[in-house]
Design a protein around this motif. Structure first.
Motif, PDB file in Angstrom:
ATOM      1  N   LEU A 132       0.830  -1.207   0.000  1.00 45.54           N
ATOM      2  CA  LEU A 132       0.000   0.000   0.000  1.00 45.54           C
ATOM      3  C   LEU A 132       0.866   1.259   0.000  1.00 45.54           C
ATOM      4  O   LEU A 132       0.561   2.237  -0.698  1.00 45.54           O
ATOM      5  CB  LEU A 132      -0.927  -0.002   1.215  1.00 45.54           C
ATOM      6  CG  LEU A 132      -2.083  -1.007   1.192  1.00 45.54           C
ATOM      7  CD1 LEU A 132      -2.858  -0.965   2.498  1.00 45.54           C
ATOM      8  CD2 LEU A 132      -3.007  -0.747   0.022  1.00 45.54           C
ATOM      9  N   VAL A 133       1.937   1.238   0.787  1.00 44.57           N
ATOM     10  CA  VAL A 133       2.836   2.394   0.820  1.00 44.57           C
ATOM     11  C   VAL A 133       3.451   2.632  -0.558  1.00 44.57           C
ATOM     12  O   VAL A 133       3.494   3.763  -1.054  1.00 44.57           O
ATOM     13  CB  VAL A 133       3.933   2.182   1.880  1.00 44.57           C
ATOM     14  CG1 VAL A 133       4.991   3.287   1.772  1.00 44.57           C
ATOM     15  CG2 VAL A 133       3.320   2.187   3.281  1.00 44.57           C
ATOM     16  N   LEU A 134       3.907   1.562  -1.201  1.00 46.78           N
ATOM     17  CA  LEU A 134       4.478   1.698  -2.543  1.00 46.78           C
ATOM     18  C   LEU A 134       3.432   2.174  -3.537  1.00 46.78           C
ATOM     19  O   LEU A 134       3.719   2.984  -4.429  1.00 46.78           O
ATOM     20  CB  LEU A 134       5.065   0.357  -2.996  1.00 46.78           C
ATOM     21  CG  LEU A 134       6.333  -0.111  -2.279  1.00 46.78           C
ATOM     22  CD1 LEU A 134       6.722  -1.506  -2.742  1.00 46.78           C
ATOM     23  CD2 LEU A 134       7.477   0.867  -2.529  1.00 46.78           C
ATOM     24  N   PHE A 135       2.209   1.670  -3.399  1.00 43.50           N
ATOM     25  CA  PHE A 135       1.129   2.076  -4.294  1.00 43.50           C
ATOM     26  C   PHE A 135       0.882   3.577  -4.211  1.00 43.50           C
ATOM     27  O   PHE A 135       0.755   4.266  -5.228  1.00 43.50           O
ATOM     28  CB  PHE A 135      -0.137   1.300  -3.938  1.00 43.50           C
ATOM     29  CG  PHE A 135      -1.384   1.795  -4.618  1.00 43.50           C
ATOM     30  CD1 PHE A 135      -1.596   1.568  -5.966  1.00 43.50           C
ATOM     31  CD2 PHE A 135      -2.349   2.491  -3.898  1.00 43.50           C
ATOM     32  CE1 PHE A 135      -2.746   2.024  -6.598  1.00 43.50           C
ATOM     33  CE2 PHE A 135      -3.499   2.959  -4.514  1.00 43.50           C
ATOM     34  CZ  PHE A 135      -3.701   2.725  -5.869  1.00 43.50           C
ATOM     35  N   PHE A 136       0.835   4.105  -2.989  1.00 45.06           N
ATOM     36  CA  PHE A 136       0.541   5.522  -2.812  1.00 45.06           C
ATOM     37  C   PHE A 136       1.734   6.405  -3.185  1.00 45.06           C
ATOM     38  O   PHE A 136       1.550   7.553  -3.579  1.00 45.06           O
ATOM     39  CB  PHE A 136       0.111   5.807  -1.371  1.00 45.06           C
ATOM     40  CG  PHE A 136      -1.332   5.505  -1.116  1.00 45.06           C
ATOM     41  CD1 PHE A 136      -2.316   6.423  -1.425  1.00 45.06           C
ATOM     42  CD2 PHE A 136      -1.716   4.291  -0.578  1.00 45.06           C
ATOM     43  CE1 PHE A 136      -3.650   6.150  -1.193  1.00 45.06           C
ATOM     44  CE2 PHE A 136      -3.048   3.999  -0.341  1.00 45.06           C
ATOM     45  CZ  PHE A 136      -4.019   4.927  -0.659  1.00 45.06           C
ATOM     46  N   GLN A 137       2.940   5.876  -3.071  1.00 43.06           N
ATOM     47  CA  GLN A 137       4.118   6.690  -3.322  1.00 43.06           C
ATOM     48  C   GLN A 137       4.607   6.620  -4.766  1.00 43.06           C
ATOM     49  O   GLN A 137       5.146   7.599  -5.294  1.00 43.06           O
ATOM     50  CB  GLN A 137       5.258   6.264  -2.387  1.00 43.06           C
ATOM     51  CG  GLN A 137       4.982   6.490  -0.912  1.00 43.06           C
ATOM     52  CD  GLN A 137       4.922   7.958  -0.549  1.00 43.06           C
ATOM     53  OE1 GLN A 137       5.535   8.803  -1.193  1.00 43.06           O
ATOM     54  NE2 GLN A 137       4.175   8.281   0.494  1.00 43.06           N
ATOM     55  N   LYS A 138       4.420   5.482  -5.432  1.00 40.62           N
ATOM     56  CA  LYS A 138       5.095   5.248  -6.706  1.00 40.62           C
ATOM     57  C   LYS A 138       4.172   5.190  -7.918  1.00 40.62           C
ATOM     58  O   LYS A 138       4.664   5.256  -9.049  1.00 40.62           O
ATOM     59  CB  LYS A 138       5.882   3.931  -6.625  1.00 40.62           C
ATOM     60  CG  LYS A 138       6.935   3.899  -5.520  1.00 40.62           C
ATOM     61  CD  LYS A 138       8.004   4.962  -5.722  1.00 40.62           C
ATOM     62  CE  LYS A 138       9.095   4.863  -4.660  1.00 40.62           C
ATOM     63  NZ  LYS A 138      10.132   5.920  -4.844  1.00 40.62           N
ATOM     64  N   THR A 139       2.861   5.038  -7.736  1.00 38.76           N
ATOM     65  CA  THR A 139       1.973   4.909  -8.885  1.00 38.76           C
ATOM     66  C   THR A 139       1.230   6.215  -9.143  1.00 38.76           C
ATOM     67  O   THR A 139       1.027   7.026  -8.232  1.00 38.76           O
ATOM     68  CB  THR A 139       0.952   3.782  -8.678  1.00 38.76           C
ATOM     69  OG1 THR A 139       0.054   4.139  -7.614  1.00 38.76           O
ATOM     70  CG2 THR A 139       1.657   2.477  -8.315  1.00 38.76           C
ATOM     71  N   SER A 140       0.811   6.405 -10.388  1.00 38.74           N
ATOM     72  CA  SER A 140       0.067   7.618 -10.742  1.00 38.74           C
ATOM     73  C   SER A 140      -1.272   7.660 -10.028  1.00 38.74           C
ATOM     74  O   SER A 140      -1.733   8.729  -9.590  1.00 38.74           O
ATOM     75  CB  SER A 140      -0.133   7.686 -12.253  1.00 38.74           C
ATOM     76  OG  SER A 140      -0.818   6.534 -12.729  1.00 38.74           O
TER      77      SER A 140
END
Length: 309
Positions: free
Chosen positions: A170-178
């Motif tokens: 979830l952290v990667l999703f919010f930080q790295k995806t458009s």
């Protein structure tokens, strides 16, 4: 020292699961300004779907592989949570978007009661098992440092690892995806995000689905440990102090506060219980959250409401 570490590690592993449920509250509030009182029932509904589908799919398809049946059950349950998110946005949120927060809160309470009754009608009201192959036997670690080693519940360890992986995703999703960046923009300022072309309705569906997915993982883990029963819906009540402590607007706060509450509950029960009586785990988190509220109303990591206006 070894016993202290056993207690601390056990508390931290429980705290990761608290964080997982608390994330559902935080994500929905940040993106839509709605305090989702139905989050606990979403955990129950998702766990019921997972438990029953893992039974029904082998009966319908003749599958003998338990692993494949669980994977399919999880996929179908996740799809159900997406449909639920879409229906909530379509039938509830878009009609109440300009209403007072109290109205939105009452709407989520209504959603919770509906899901509880609907889940019971569709999936049944008995206690169901979710068997995802989690180990049952305890393990000993650090035997070279402490006599006899440190005892760790392998089931709780696997549950904590699953929850940690989802939190990291979830952290990667919010930080790295458009899409994640668009959700962060919506959380910061709805009107500004909409003015640059961010579709609010789609973002709300996504964030409710992400909250539903975290509810599914939490329900799967708790159901595997304790069985799927309607008392799982009260799990959200254990996560509420985590939300208050970490801050209703902070994803990182939910994670850190979950660890603090999980460890604090276990340590206080063991080391303070003999002096002030047992049952500290029941009220420790609420007292801690109350103390933090008196000192810092927005929580340890939350932002002041005035900054959001």
């Amino acid at each position: 020292m070894g016993f202290f570490l056993e207690t601390l590690i056990g508390g931290l592993m429980t705290g990761v699961l608290y964080s997982l449920v608390a994330l559902g509250f935080v994500l929905i509030y940040k993106a839509s300004g709605v305090f989702n009182f139905a989050q606990g029932v979403m955990v129950l509904f998702a766990a019921l779907a997972m438990a029953r589908l893992s039974e029904w799919i082998p009966q319908w398809t003749g599958l003998e592989s338990k692993v494949l049946a669980n994977v399919l059950a999880f996929a179908v349950a996740a799809a159900l949570m997406f449909v639920l998110a879409w229906l909530i946005e379509r039938l509830v949120l878009r009609h109440l978007v300009s209403q007072p927060e109290a109205t939105l809160l009452m709407a989520t309470i209504g959603i919770g009661f509906f899901l509880e009754g609907f889940g019971q009608s569709v999936f049944g009201s008995n206690v169901y098992n979710i068997d995802i192959g989690m180990p049952k036997d305890p393990i000993f670690v650090l035997e070279g440092l402490f006599e006899g080693g440190i005892l760790i519940d392998s089931q709780e360890l696997v549950a904590a690892l699953i929850a940690t992986l989802l939190v990291a995703a979830l952290v990667l999703f919010f930080q790295k995806t458009s899409t994640g960046r668009a959700l962060r923009a919506v959380a910061d300022d709805h009107q500004a995000a909409q003015s640059v072309g961010v579709p609010l309705a789609r973002m709300w569906v996504i964030v409710w689905f992400v909250a539903g997915l975290s509810a599914l993982v939490a329900g799967m883990v708790w159901g595997s440990k304790l069985g799927v029963q309607f008392s799982i819906s009260t799990l959200a009540l254990r996560a509420l102090p985590v939300v208050i402590l970490g801050g209703l607007t902070s994803v990182s706060g939910a994670i850190v506060a979950g660890l603090i509450v999980g460890a604090g509950e276990k340590l206080s029960e063991i080391y303070l219980g003999p002096f002030i009586g047992g049952g500290i785990e029941v009220w420790f988190a609420y007292v801690l959250a109350l103390v933090v509220l008196l000192i810092r109303p927005q929580g340890l990591f939350g932002e002041k409401i005035i900054d959001r206006v």
